[in-house]
Design a protein around this motif. Structure first.
Motif, PDB file in Angstrom:
ATOM      1  N   GLY A 288     -11.787   6.546   2.698  1.00 53.02           N
ATOM      2  CA  GLY A 288     -12.683   5.973   1.700  1.00 53.02           C
ATOM      3  C   GLY A 288     -11.865   5.268   0.635  1.00 53.02           C
ATOM      4  O   GLY A 288     -10.952   4.503   0.927  1.00 53.02           O
ATOM      5  N   ASN A 289     -12.155   5.552  -0.611  1.00 55.42           N
ATOM      6  CA  ASN A 289     -11.414   4.965  -1.727  1.00 55.42           C
ATOM      7  C   ASN A 289     -10.432   5.963  -2.335  1.00 55.42           C
ATOM      8  O   ASN A 289     -10.010   5.784  -3.484  1.00 55.42           O
ATOM      9  CB  ASN A 289     -12.384   4.467  -2.805  1.00 55.42           C
ATOM     10  CG  ASN A 289     -13.249   3.325  -2.304  1.00 55.42           C
ATOM     11  OD1 ASN A 289     -12.770   2.467  -1.564  1.00 55.42           O
ATOM     12  ND2 ASN A 289     -14.514   3.323  -2.684  1.00 55.42           N
ATOM     13  N   GLN A 290     -10.078   7.008  -1.599  1.00 56.07           N
ATOM     14  CA  GLN A 290      -9.213   8.056  -2.135  1.00 56.07           C
ATOM     15  C   GLN A 290      -8.039   8.309  -1.205  1.00 56.07           C
ATOM     16  O   GLN A 290      -8.002   7.847  -0.064  1.00 56.07           O
ATOM     17  CB  GLN A 290     -10.010   9.357  -2.333  1.00 56.07           C
ATOM     18  CG  GLN A 290     -11.132   9.257  -3.362  1.00 56.07           C
ATOM     19  CD  GLN A 290     -11.924  10.544  -3.419  1.00 56.07           C
ATOM     20  OE1 GLN A 290     -12.462  11.013  -2.420  1.00 56.07           O
ATOM     21  NE2 GLN A 290     -11.999  11.132  -4.605  1.00 56.07           N
TER      22      GLN A 290
ATOM     23  N   ASP B 132       0.836  -1.194   0.000  1.00 60.32           N
ATOM     24  CA  ASP B 132       0.000   0.000   0.000  1.00 60.32           C
ATOM     25  C   ASP B 132       0.872   1.244   0.000  1.00 60.32           C
ATOM     26  O   ASP B 132       2.040   1.208   0.384  1.00 60.32           O
ATOM     27  CB  ASP B 132      -0.917   0.012   1.220  1.00 60.32           C
ATOM     28  CG  ASP B 132      -0.122   0.109   2.517  1.00 60.32           C
ATOM     29  OD1 ASP B 132       0.571  -0.867   2.843  1.00 60.32           O
ATOM     30  OD2 ASP B 132      -0.187   1.155   3.173  1.00 60.32           O
TER      31      ASP B 132
ATOM     32  N   ARG C 126      -2.697   7.256  -8.946  1.00 58.98           N
ATOM     33  CA  ARG C 126      -4.034   6.713  -9.210  1.00 58.98           C
ATOM     34  C   ARG C 126      -3.975   5.630 -10.283  1.00 58.98           C
ATOM     35  O   ARG C 126      -4.698   4.631 -10.222  1.00 58.98           O
ATOM     36  CB  ARG C 126      -4.975   7.828  -9.652  1.00 58.98           C
ATOM     37  CG  ARG C 126      -6.412   7.343  -9.893  1.00 58.98           C
ATOM     38  CD  ARG C 126      -7.280   8.404 -10.531  1.00 58.98           C
ATOM     39  NE  ARG C 126      -7.519   9.511  -9.611  1.00 58.98           N
ATOM     40  CZ  ARG C 126      -7.089  10.735  -9.801  1.00 58.98           C
ATOM     41  NH1 ARG C 126      -6.367  11.030 -10.878  1.00 58.98           N
ATOM     42  NH2 ARG C 126      -7.387  11.685  -8.944  1.00 58.98           N
TER      43      ARG C 126
END
Length: 393
Positions: free
Chosen positions: A363-365, A100, A315
């Motif tokens: 979240g997903n960001q 990650d 991203r």
């Protein structure tokens, strides 16, 4: 202790909004509406006519909760015998590589894990005659002999009514008694020092080190300043060399004697989960934007920031994402761990300018901040909130 929080409410408001749209009509409708002068013919029997409408828009009230800076509080504790906990040396086992982004940041910037024993530590540079010197840091002593430098572990102990400082591995062990006047007194033995010295600079202007050795006598060493019991002339500026930086973290910036307090505040209090709870901030000596631009992440054909360009690559899971983190190494100073509420406070911080970089998954960001912190005498505070966000990806 935390000083609570302040709540600010911005009232809502109503405003009139006028909107003009183009309405299609046939010739008969245009004539009956008396819109001949405003009509634009679009076909054999069709026309468009501007139509203006007015409506009222309402902006709801907003409430912002901001943590207050820490406030003084006095409590009482029983002070008896205080013993240090056993210090645990870092494991030599290889670490599992992170996948990650936050783990990659830690892996890229952590460098060599250092072992700092619990108990008494020394600080500062002590100078002796004939080019001898010792610079004490938390985890090591840098023994100097003219331009040669060698890193060694050291211990501080209280034996037979005296404070003894022992430097290990510097050609032979060096033992000093710490006097009340602040001087270190050794036995004057002549010791060969085998280490490194600066032999040049690379294309980026960073020093390049090579092997070096020299011999010095280590008798009485004193810190520079008015309180020194002996007068020792430090080496000339061109003779003093920084510690070798291979396998070591970059040295801290030069600071003044002024100190202040620094309070770091979370501007997103009330969230569940708290996006800044237990987050690690990256402290660097220059702006993350400048670091990335110097590393080639800026685009000459666009005004988009280098951080935004880097975020797009992250991203897209491009390998260049990690290269942006690697670019921080030369400017990296330390990590700051925030508390569970996303706040932290420090006292007696030397006056300096630094940048605080936060890469926070929520979240997903990922949310990225790049905030300049100017520490000056007195109380200084900085708040991470949506108004000073650098980029979201």
């Amino acid at each position: 202790v935390p000083g609570g929080s302040t709540t600010t409410t911005t009232p809502g408001e109503a405003r009139q909004v006028t909107t003009t749209t183009q309405v299609e009509m046939n010739r008969t409708d245009v004539m009956s509406a008396g819109q001949q002068q405003n009509a634009t013919q679009t076909g054999a029997q069709t026309y468009t006519v501007p139509q203006t409408t007015t409506s009222t828009e309402y902006t709801p009230a907003t409430t912002t909760t901001t943590p207050a800076p820490y406030i003084p509080q006095t409590v009482r504790c029983m002070a008896s015998t205080i013993t240090p906990e056993p210090a645990v040396k870092p494991s030599n086992a290889p670490k599992k590589e992170s996948t990650d982004l936050i783990g990659i940041v830690g892996d890229a910037l952590a460098g060599e894990e250092v072992f700092v024993p619990n108990g008494l530590r020394m600080a500062g540079i002590y100078y002796g005659q004939g080019g001898a010197s010792i610079e004490f840091q938390d985890h090591k002593a840098i023994v100097g002999c003219n331009v040669t430098r060698d890193d060694n572990p050291y211990t501080v102990a209280f034996r037979n009514g005296e404070v003894m400082v022992n430097v290990e591995g510097a050609g032979a062990p060096l033992a000093f008694k710490l006097n009340l006047d602040g001087t270190l007194v050794g036995n004057g033995a002549t010791i060969p020092i085998y280490g490194q010295k600066v032999v040049g600079k690379n294309r980026e202007g960073d020093p390049v080190y090579g092997s070096s050795s020299d011999t010095c006598a280590y008798g009485t060493l004193s810190p520079p300043g008015e309180n020194s019991a002996t007068t020792v002339t430090p080496p000339r500026a061109n003779e003093r060399v920084a510690s070798p930086i291979s396998n070591a973290r970059p040295a801290p910036p030069v600071t003044t004697t002024a100190v202040g307090s620094l309070v770091i505040l979370n501007g997103f209090s009330g969230e569940n989960p708290n996006r800044f709870g237990n987050v690690s901030l990256i402290v660097v000596k220059q702006s993350f934007e400048d670091i990335l631009r110097n590393a080639g992440f800026g685009k000459a054909t666009t005004r988009q920031s280098a951080i935004a360009n880097w975020g797009e690559l992250c991203r897209a899971q491009s390998p260049r994402c990690k290269q942006g983190i690697d670019a921080m190494k030369d400017s990296y100073q330390r990590m700051i761990k925030l508390g569970p509420n996303g706040n932290v406070s420090f006292n007696n911080v030397p006056a300096q300018t630094m940048w605080l970089v936060a890469i926070v998954p929520y979240g997903n960001q990922h949310f990225v901040w790049n905030l300049r912190a100017d520490v000056r005498a007195g109380t200084n505070s900085i708040t991470f909130d949506k108004s000073n966000l650098a980029v979201v990806y």
